[in-house]
Design a protein around this motif. Structure first.
Motif: not given
Length: 350
Positions: A68, A72, A88, A92, A95-96, A100-103, A106-107
């Protein structure tokens, strides 16, 4: 033949944050299966620059926080929409894996927005993004939404890829996973077996994706109550993962957890706890403190203690599981209800 090494750890150097130290151990240079796997993983971690390859390698070995940081940094310096879309997508992906599934969604959607502007509707990059959005929704317990995206992905893949392509296998596996989560185990097994057929043909015998295929078939048999068959497939999966992954990789924890689950379902609670403990030790080291997989470990350990009649200990672990699940999952996720039901059951027994 070139020497083959196992990646044990990746960390930033103290003196220079732009340098990364990769700890390796020699595994031998005369194992043709390991050499084939190494070559395959080299292909899978290809990128346009060394930094992109480093990011993919970090994800392969489960170093999500380091990946990450790197992505970034790459995002700040990205000079094209294509680079931004790729970054992105990878953010994603990690994050999965961090739970952090919502994040993650989003990505992925940021990536998808760029790809839709620049790529034809049947491009493989779109399929991969649809697939991964589906995976995030699956993890959130939104199975109908997951299937919607998986079906978008597989329509593209079936048109654009050869019939034995590994990406097709991934789609079949993921659709199988949704059906398993929905309780349709025979349908799940049908898709898992399609996945396995392709994966066996297209990947080296020690590839982690083959371990995933065996693991998921084991899960289906476990859910169907065929525990000896489940253990047979879990064991195949574990053998590959122990050979091909670092010792603290989350996928190894998954294998130990699932073997423990089969033993618990068979009523062998001490054996179950032995494997659950192995899983928990890895997860506590390799995952964020509110990751849903940690909650799974606490829940399963709690239920094993419940099976042994140690209800106070069971309650302690189940409450840990519930605290994480309420923080990390949508309020309607079935795992939250399952944990509450387990707590109610244990309290009645006390």
């Amino acid at each position: 033949m070139h020497s083959v090494f196992r990646v044990n750890d990746i960390k930033q150097t103290v003196s220079n944050s732009r340098l990364w130290e990769v700890q390796l151990s020699l595994t031998g240079d005369n194992d043709p299966q390991l050499a084939t796997l190494t070559e395959r993983m080299r292909e899978e971690t290809q990128g346009s620059t060394g930094w992109y390859r480093m990011g993919k390698l970090m994800l392969q070995v489960g170093h999500f926080n380091q990946a990450e940081d790197l992505y970034n940094e790459l995002l700040k310096k990205a000079s094209s929409d294509d680079d931004r879309a790729h970054i992105y997508h990878m953010l994603g992906f990690l994050k999965n894996d961090q739970g952090q599934y919502k994040e993650a969604v989003s990505f992925y959607e940021k990536s998808l927005e760029i790809y839709r502007k620049t790529l034809p509707e049947d491009h493989s990059s779109l399929a991969n993004t649809y697939n991964n959005i589906g995976l995030a929704y699956d993890n959130m317990g939104n199975y109908s939404k997951a299937l919607e995206f998986y079906e978008k992905a597989i329509k593209i893949k079936e048109k654009s890829l050869p019939p034995n392509h590994p990406d097709l296998a991934t789609s079949y596996n993921n659709i199988g996973e949704v059906y398993r989560n929905m309780g349709n185990y025979s349908k799940a097994l049908e898709f898992y077996e399609k996945d396995l057929e392709i994966t066996k043909k297209s990947l080296p015998p020690n590839h982690p994706d083959l371990a995933t295929s065996y693991n998921n078939i084991g899960l289906a048999y476990d859910n169907m109550g065929n525990y000896s068959k489940a253990l047979e497939f879990y064991d195949k999966s574990l053998k590959i993962r122990e050979k091909s992954l670092p010792p603290n990789h989350p996928s190894l924890a998954t294998s130990y957890n699932n073997i423990g689950e089969a033993y618990r379902n068979m009523g062998n609670y001490s054996k179950a706890l032995e494997f659950y403990d192995k899983s928990l030790k890895i997860r506590e080291k390799s995952l964020p403190p509110n990751h849903p997989d940690l909650a799974t470990s606490y829940n399963n350990i709690g239920m094993a203690y419940s099976g042994q009649g140690d209800y106070p200990k069971a309650l302690s672990y189940l409450e840990k599981a519930l605290a994480i699940r309420e923080k990390s999952l949508p309020p309607t996720h079935p795992d939250i209800k399952d944990t509450i039901d387990n707590i109610d059951y244990v309290k009645k027994k006390m």
